[in-house]
Design an enzyme around this catalytic site. Structure first.
Site, PDB file in Angstrom:
ATOM      1  N   ASP A   1      26.483  40.819  -8.824  1.00  0.00           N
ATOM      2  CA  ASP A   1      26.097  41.981  -9.638  1.00  0.00           C
ATOM      3  C   ASP A   1      25.864  41.556 -11.087  1.00  0.00           C
ATOM      4  OD1 ASP A   1      26.399  43.397  -7.374  1.00  0.00           O
ATOM      5  OD2 ASP A   1      28.169  44.555  -8.028  1.00  0.00           O
ATOM      6  N   ALA A   2      26.737  40.641 -11.545  1.00  0.00           N
ATOM      7  CA  ALA A   2      26.638  40.202 -12.952  1.00  0.00           C
ATOM      8  C   ALA A   2      25.315  39.473 -13.198  1.00  0.00           C
ATOM      9  CB  ALA A   2      27.820  39.314 -13.296  1.00  0.00           C
TER      10      ALA A   2
ATOM     11  N   SER B   1       9.557  70.130  12.352  1.00  0.00           N
ATOM     12  CA  SER B   1      10.977  69.958  12.671  1.00  0.00           C
ATOM     13  C   SER B   1      11.066  69.363  14.072  1.00  0.00           C
ATOM     14  CB  SER B   1      11.698  71.289  12.575  1.00  0.00           C
ATOM     15  OG  SER B   1      10.947  72.266  13.223  1.00  0.00           O
ATOM     16  N   LEU B   2      12.269  69.088  14.505  1.00  0.00           N
ATOM     17  CA  LEU B   2      12.448  68.491  15.833  1.00  0.00           C
ATOM     18  C   LEU B   2      13.108  69.491  16.755  1.00  0.00           C
ATOM     19  CD1 LEU B   2      13.900  64.938  15.114  1.00  0.00           C
ATOM     20  CD2 LEU B   2      11.608  65.539  15.848  1.00  0.00           C
TER      21      LEU B   2
ATOM     22  N   GLU C   1      17.260  56.361  16.802  1.00  0.00           N
ATOM     23  CA  GLU C   1      18.080  56.129  15.599  1.00  0.00           C
ATOM     24  C   GLU C   1      18.976  57.333  15.345  1.00  0.00           C
ATOM     25  OE1 GLU C   1      15.554  56.177  11.912  1.00  0.00           O
ATOM     26  OE2 GLU C   1      14.026  56.654  13.400  1.00  0.00           O
TER      27      GLU C   1
ATOM     28  N   LYS D   1      20.536  60.598  13.613  1.00  0.00           N
ATOM     29  CA  LYS D   1      19.920  61.672  12.824  1.00  0.00           C
ATOM     30  C   LYS D   1      20.810  61.912  11.608  1.00  0.00           C
ATOM     31  CE  LYS D   1      17.696  66.127  13.264  1.00  0.00           C
ATOM     32  NZ  LYS D   1      18.051  66.623  11.945  1.00  0.00           N
TER      33      LYS D   1
ATOM     34  N   ASP E   1      22.333  63.502   8.260  1.00  0.00           N
ATOM     35  CA  ASP E   1      22.514  64.888   7.824  1.00  0.00           C
ATOM     36  C   ASP E   1      22.205  64.955   6.325  1.00  0.00           C
ATOM     37  OD1 ASP E   1      23.086  67.508   8.005  1.00  0.00           O
ATOM     38  OD2 ASP E   1      25.250  67.284   8.222  1.00  0.00           O
TER      39      ASP E   1
ATOM     40  N   ARG F   1      10.676  68.740   1.904  1.00  0.00           N
ATOM     41  CA  ARG F   1       9.976  69.283   3.065  1.00  0.00           C
ATOM     42  C   ARG F   1       9.535  70.733   2.813  1.00  0.00           C
ATOM     43  NH1 ARG F   1      11.164  72.418   7.374  1.00  0.00           N
ATOM     44  NH2 ARG F   1      10.061  71.949   9.281  1.00  0.00           N
TER      45      ARG F   1
ATOM     46  N   GLU G   1      14.927  60.622   5.219  1.00  0.00           N
ATOM     47  CA  GLU G   1      16.018  61.513   4.843  1.00  0.00           C
ATOM     48  C   GLU G   1      16.702  60.978   3.583  1.00  0.00           C
ATOM     49  OE1 GLU G   1      16.046  63.887   7.199  1.00  0.00           O
ATOM     50  OE2 GLU G   1      18.000  64.881   7.126  1.00  0.00           O
TER      51      GLU G   1
ATOM     52  N   TYR H   1      16.676  56.720   3.947  1.00  0.00           N
ATOM     53  CA  TYR H   1      16.171  55.912   5.070  1.00  0.00           C
ATOM     54  C   TYR H   1      14.865  56.526   5.529  1.00  0.00           C
ATOM     55  CZ  TYR H   1      20.409  53.140   6.038  1.00  0.00           C
ATOM     56  OH  TYR H   1      21.448  52.253   5.971  1.00  0.00           O
TER      57      TYR H   1
ATOM     58  N   LYS I   1      21.747  66.499  19.739  1.00  0.00           N
ATOM     59  CA  LYS I   1      22.741  66.841  18.717  1.00  0.00           C
ATOM     60  C   LYS I   1      24.164  66.613  19.235  1.00  0.00           C
ATOM     61  CE  LYS I   1      21.335  68.596  15.149  1.00  0.00           C
ATOM     62  NZ  LYS I   1      20.798  69.869  14.834  1.00  0.00           N
TER      63      LYS I   1
ATOM     64  N   CYS J   1      27.082 105.084  13.505  1.00  0.00           N
ATOM     65  CA  CYS J   1      26.740 103.977  12.603  1.00  0.00           C
ATOM     66  C   CYS J   1      27.755 103.905  11.456  1.00  0.00           C
ATOM     67  CB  CYS J   1      25.331 104.185  12.032  1.00  0.00           C
ATOM     68  SG  CYS J   1      24.937 102.970  10.747  1.00  0.00           S
TER      69      CYS J   1
ATOM     70  N   CYS K   1      25.593 104.909   8.090  1.00  0.00           N
ATOM     71  CA  CYS K   1      24.943 106.199   7.843  1.00  0.00           C
ATOM     72  C   CYS K   1      25.421 107.306   8.790  1.00  0.00           C
ATOM     73  CB  CYS K   1      23.429 106.058   7.942  1.00  0.00           C
ATOM     74  SG  CYS K   1      22.861 105.820   9.632  1.00  0.00           S
TER      75      CYS K   1
ATOM     76  N   CYS L   1      21.870 101.451  15.658  1.00  0.00           N
ATOM     77  CA  CYS L   1      21.904 102.707  14.898  1.00  0.00           C
ATOM     78  C   CYS L   1      20.527 103.347  15.055  1.00  0.00           C
ATOM     79  CB  CYS L   1      22.183 102.374  13.437  1.00  0.00           C
ATOM     80  SG  CYS L   1      21.715 103.686  12.309  1.00  0.00           S
TER      81      CYS L   1
ATOM     82  N   CYS M   1      19.016 105.047   7.348  1.00  0.00           N
ATOM     83  CA  CYS M   1      20.241 104.250   7.235  1.00  0.00           C
ATOM     84  C   CYS M   1      20.102 103.256   6.077  1.00  0.00           C
ATOM     85  CB  CYS M   1      20.477 103.500   8.544  1.00  0.00           C
ATOM     86  SG  CYS M   1      21.855 102.352   8.473  1.00  0.00           S
TER      87      CYS M   1
HETATM   88  O1  I6G Z   1      14.198  65.801  11.049  1.00  0.00           O
HETATM   89  C1  I6G Z   1      14.032  64.553  11.490  1.00  0.00           C
HETATM   90  C2  I6G Z   1      15.069  63.659  11.461  1.00  0.00           C
HETATM   91  C3  I6G Z   1      14.895  62.368  11.925  1.00  0.00           C
HETATM   92  C4  I6G Z   1      12.767  64.165  11.999  1.00  0.00           C
HETATM   93  C5  I6G Z   1      12.596  62.856  12.476  1.00  0.00           C
HETATM   94  C6  I6G Z   1      13.690  61.966  12.429  1.00  0.00           C
HETATM   95  O2  I6G Z   1      13.465  60.747  12.902  1.00  0.00           O
HETATM   96  C7  I6G Z   1      14.560  59.863  12.941  1.00  0.00           C
HETATM   97  N1  I6G Z   1      11.399  62.481  12.970  1.00  0.00           N
HETATM   98  C8  I6G Z   1      10.401  63.356  13.007  1.00  0.00           C
HETATM   99  C9  I6G Z   1       9.113  62.930  13.580  1.00  0.00           C
HETATM  100  C10 I6G Z   1      10.559  64.648  12.534  1.00  0.00           C
HETATM  101  N2  I6G Z   1      11.737  65.052  12.031  1.00  0.00           N
HETATM  102  C11 I6G Z   1       9.454  65.644  12.590  1.00  0.00           C
END
Ligand code: I6G
Length: 667
Positions: A31-32, A80-81, A110, A112, A114, A133, A170, A220, A310, A405, A408, A423, A429
Site C-alpha cells: 500500500d505504501a 429484471s430476472l 454466479e 446474485k 444484493d 437501473r 451490481e 461486479y 433465490k 369497513c 367508513c 368495503c 370510503c
Molecule cells: O438483476 C440481475 C442480477 C444478476 C441480473 C443479472 C445478474 O446476472 C448475474 N443478469 C441479467 C441479465 C439481468 N439481471 C437482467
C-alpha cells in the site's frame, strides 16, 4: 523525461496496480509503494493542471456536489430476472432451454449480489456515463459517484476494446466496509444503515460525490449492454473479456452443464454464503451461448435465458401484539399483524400481512401468539406459522374480522370464489379515496410531482378532494392552508398538476385504477383502441382480443365504464384539461419508418445515440443492435467500426449524421 510522458507512465503504472489489486486479486506492491506513486502523480497534476485528465487514477475522490441527478434513458432496457424457489423450477428452466438446443446446454452461473444494478458506458475505453437501473427504461445519472468506486476502472486496458461498451452489474457494499461505516456514523451521532444494500443505495444516491467516495462501495459486472463491434459468443467468455479489459467480475463465476452440476453449484454457494464477505440472495443461471439466448428471447420484462434461484427466506420468532385492518385501493380489507419488532432478512420487521380471513383460519393465529415470520428479498413479510407450544391462553385473544369497513363503516362484501372481503364504499370510503388518488398521482400514472402520500392524506382528511378529478379544482389558498404547506410548496404542487394534464392514453388508463389493469395492460389497451371512446364502447368479447386481457380483466374494464360515478370522474378529468396525443393521428402522419430496421454505430457530433434511437422509434422504425441481412439502414457516425464494414459487405444503405438529420427533418 517530458512531464506529459511522466504523467502517462505514472498513470499506466497506477492503472496496472489497480488491475492487479482489484481484478486479479494479486497485488504486486505494498500500500505504501502504491501511495508513493499516487502522490507523485498528484503532485505533478497539481503543478501542471493542463495535464490532469478527468479519468486519471487520482480522480476517484469526488467533485462538486450536484443539485439533482439528471435522468438517463437506457439505450437497451435494463430488465429484471425471473425468480425460482426450488430445485424443480431450476430443472424446468434447464429443460426449457434444452428444448431449443440440439447440443447439451451450458450455463454461466454466479452469485446474485444484493445491491443495485447500474449501467456503465465506456467510449474509446474511457468511462463516460454511469446510471442506475431506475424503472428499467430511465435511470439516474450517477457518473460522478460511480467514478469514485475503487474497483471500477476509469479507463479500460488491453486490446480490441469496443469503441463503445456498456457494462452492467451490481454496486454493493462489502460486509466489513458496512460495519466500519456504521461504526463511523454512530460515533458521529448520525443515523446508521439497516443493511449493506440500503447503505449501498444511500451512498450511490449521494448528490455530493465526495461523500460517495468516502463510502466503501464495490462493483461486479454481470452483463454487457450495448456495444460496437464483436464480442465473444458465450456469456462466460464475455465476462472473461471484460475482466481482461480491467473490469471486476465475480471470482465465483463458473460455466457448467447439466442439472446435477447446476444444483451442486447452488448448494456449494449456500455453504459459502456467510464467508463471501458480501450479501447475496441467490444464484443467477444464464444460458451461456449468446445465439441460444437470442433464440430463447424474452417474456414480458425478463429474459427467458436467465433466471435467479433465490435462497430460502430468512425466519425469526416474534410475538403478535395486535391485528389491524387496512383498506386498499380496491376496498380489499387486509388484516395486518402488528409484531414486536424483530430483525429478519436484513431489516427490522414490525408488520406482517395476514392476507385475508381464510389465512387467519389456516394459521389458527391469535393476538398474543408467538409466530415465525419470514422475509425474502423485497417481499412483504409473512407469518409462516404459529408456535402453538408457546401459547398461553390467558394472554391471547381471538382476531375479530370487522363486520363493517373499519374506515367508513360501509357494508363489506365477499364475492363468491374470492378470498378477499371488500368495503363497498368506493370513493365514499376515505381509505379507498386516498389510495385511488395516490395511485392516480403515482410515477407510472399521471406522475404528479410533489403530491406524496402525506399530502394526499391531508387533502382527503380536510375534505378537500373526494376523487382524482377534484385535484384539478384545488386552489392555492386551499393547499397553502394545510399543515406544513407553505405557499411555495403549494405553488409547486399546482404547477405539477398543470404539467400532469399533458399525458398519454396509456398512463391515463393506468391512472384510473381499474382493477387488475396494470401498466402493461393499460398500454396494450391504448395501442389496441387508440382512443378512449372506442375503449369505453367495447364489449367484453371485444376486450378479450387485446393482448393479456382475459375474461376477468375484460369484465373489470367493461363494468368500470358502465358505472356512472366512474364515467363522471373520467368526464370531469377531460373537462379539467387532461389530454394526450391522438395515437391514430400521430401514427398516420409520423409513422413513416414502420417496417424498417436501423442500426446505429459510431459517435455523433450533434445528437446522442439514445436520442437517435428514440427519434427513429417515434417514427415507427425498429432499432437493432447488430447488422444483418434484415437491416435496412446503418446510421454511421465517426469511428464506425466493424458494423460499418459488415453493412458495406452486405450492401446495406448507410447514412451519415447529416443525412440522418435530413431524415429526421432537423436543422
Ligand atoms: O438483476 C440481475 C442480477 C444478476 C441480473 C443479472 C445478474 O446476472 C448475474 N443478469 C441479467 C441479465 C439481468 N439481471 C437482467
Amino acid at each position: 523525461m517530458a512531464i506529459a510522458l511522466q504523467v502517462k507512465k505514472l498513470t499506466e503504472q497506477l492503472e496496472e496496480y489497480n488491475y492487479q489489486y482489484y481484478v486479479l486479486d494479486e497485488p504486486s506492491i505494498s500500500d505504501a509503494q502504491y501511495d508513493a506513486v499516487f502522490q507523485q502523480l498528484k503532485a505533478i497534476e497539481s503543478e501542471h493542471p493542463h495535464l490532469l485528465h478527468e479519468n486519471s487514477p487520482t480522480q476517484k475522490v469526488g467533485g462538486q456536489a450536484l443539485s439533482k441527478f439528471e435522468q438517463v434513458a437506457h439505450e437497451m432496457p435494463m430488465l429484471s430476472l425471473d425468480n425460482m424457489f426450488n430445485d424443480e423450477a431450476l430443472q424446468a428452466f434447464i429443460q426449457r432451454a434444452s428444448d431449443k438446443s440440439i447440443k447439451e446446454v451450458a450455463f454461466c452461473i454466479e452469485p446474485k449480489l444484493d445491491g443495485l444494478a447500474v449501467s456503465i458506458i465506456y467510449e474509446h475505453g474511457l468511462l463516460v456515463q454511469a446510471a442506475t437501473r431506475g424503472d428499467g427504461h430511465t435511470g439516474e445519472n450517477v457518473t460522478a459517484n460511480v467514478k469514485t468506486i475503487s474497483n471500477i476502472p476509469l479507463r479500460l486496458r488491453g486490446d480490441n476494446i469496443p469503441q463503445r461498451l456498456e457494462v452492467r452489474g451490481e454496486v454493493f457494499m462489502p460486509q466489513l466496509g458496512f460495519d466500519k461505516l456504521n461504526a463511523r456514523l454512530e460515533a458521529l451521532g448520525e443515523k446508521s444503515f439497516v443493511n449493506p444494500r440500503n447503505a449501498a443505495a444511500g451512498s450511490l444516491r449521494q448528490l455530493d460525490s465526495k461523500i460517495a467516495a468516502s463510502r466503501p462501495l464495490a462493483f461486479y459486472c454481470y452483463a454487457v449492454g450495448v456495444f460496437d463491434g464483436d464480442l465473444e459468443n458465450s456469456q462466460y467468455a464475455r465476462m472473461q473479456q471484460l475482466k481482461g479489459w480491467g473490469l471486476p467480475v465475480s471470482s465465483e463465476i463458473s460455466r457448467v452443464q447439466g442439472l446435477d452440476a447446476c444444483l451442486a453449484y447452488y448448494r456449494n454457494i449456500v455453504t459459502q454464503r456467510e464467508s463471501l464477505g458480501y450479501a447475496i440472495d441467490g444464484v443467477v443461471y444464464k444460458v451461456d451461448d449468446i445465439d441460444l439466448q437470442d433464440k430463447l428471447g424474452f417474456v414480458a420484462r425478463a429474459p427467458r435465458w436467465a433466471s435467479a434461484y433465490k435462497f430460502a427466506a430468512e425466519e425469526a420468532i416474534t410475538r403478535v401484539e395486535n391485528v389491524e385492518f387496512q383498506v386498499g385501493r380496491t376496498g380489499a380489507i387486509t388484516p395486518v399483524a402488528k409484531l414486536r419488532p424483530v430483525f429478519v432478512g436484513g431489516v427490522t420487521v414490525s408488520n406482517a400481512t395476514l392476507h385475508n380471513q381464510d389465512e387467519i383460519a389456516r394459521l389458527g393465529i391469535l393476538i398474543g401468539d408467538d409466530v415465525v415470520v419470514r422475509r425474502a428479498g423485497d417481499v412483504i413479510p409473512q407469518v409462516a406459522r404459529v408456535l402453538l407450544e408457546n401459547r398461553d391462553l390467558s394472554q391471547t385473544q381471538e382476531i375479530h374480522f370487522p363486520s363493517v369497513c373499519p374506515v367508513c363503516s360501509s357494508a363489506l362484501e365477499r364475492i363468491v370464489g374470492e378470498a378477499t372481503i371488500r368495503c363497498t364504499g368506493g370513493l365514499y370510503c376515505a381509505a379507498q379515496r386516498k389510495e385511488a388518488i395516490k395511485h392516480f398521482a403515482s410515477r407510472k400514472a399521471l406522475d404528479i410531482d410533489g403530491l406524496g402520500n402525506k399530502l394526499v392524506a391531508l387533502l382527503v382528511d380536510h375534505d378537500l378532494i373526494k376523487d382524482p378529478a377534484q385535484l384539478f379544482d384545488l386552489t392555492l389558498a386551499q393547499i397553502s392552508t394545510l399543515p406544513r404547506m407553505g405557499s411555495v410548496s403549494a405553488k409547486k404542487v399546482l404547477n405539477s398538476l398543470q404539467v400532469s394534464k399533458k399525458t398519454t392514453l396509456s398512463r391515463f388508463l393506468y391512472a384510473l385504477g381499474i382493477r387488475e389493469v396494470g401498466e402493461a395492460t393499460a398500454n396494450n389497451l391504448a395501442m389496441h383502441y387508440k382512443n378512449l371512446s372506442a375503449l369505453q364502447d367495447a364489449g367484453i368479447e371485444a376486450l378479450k382480443e387485446v393482448a393479456d386481457v382475459g375474461d376477468i380483466v375484460a369484465k373489470n374494464i367493461y363494468y368500470f365504464f358502465r358505472q356512472p360515478s366512474n364515467l363522471q370522474v373520467v368526464n370531469r378529468l377531460l373537462e379539467a384539461g387532461v389530454h394526450w396525443p391522438d395515437i391514430q393521428a400521430v401514427e398516420s402522419t409520423t409513422q413513416t419508418l414502420v417496417g424498417q430496421t436501423f442500426v446505429i454505430t459510431g459517435s455523433f457530433a450533434n445528437i446522442s445515440r439514445s436520442d437517435i434511437k428514440s427519434e427513429l422509434q417515434a417514427l415507427g422504425a425498429k432499432v437493432s443492435g447488430s447488422v444483418s441481412k434484415k437491416t435496412n439502414t446503418l446510421i454511421a457516425g465517426t469511428a464506425a467500426g466493424s458494423k460499418l464494414e459488415k453493412a458495406q459487405a452486405l450492401d446495406i444503405n448507410i447514412m451519415d449524421e447529416q443525412q440522418l438529420f435530413t431524415l429526421l427533418n432537423k436543422q
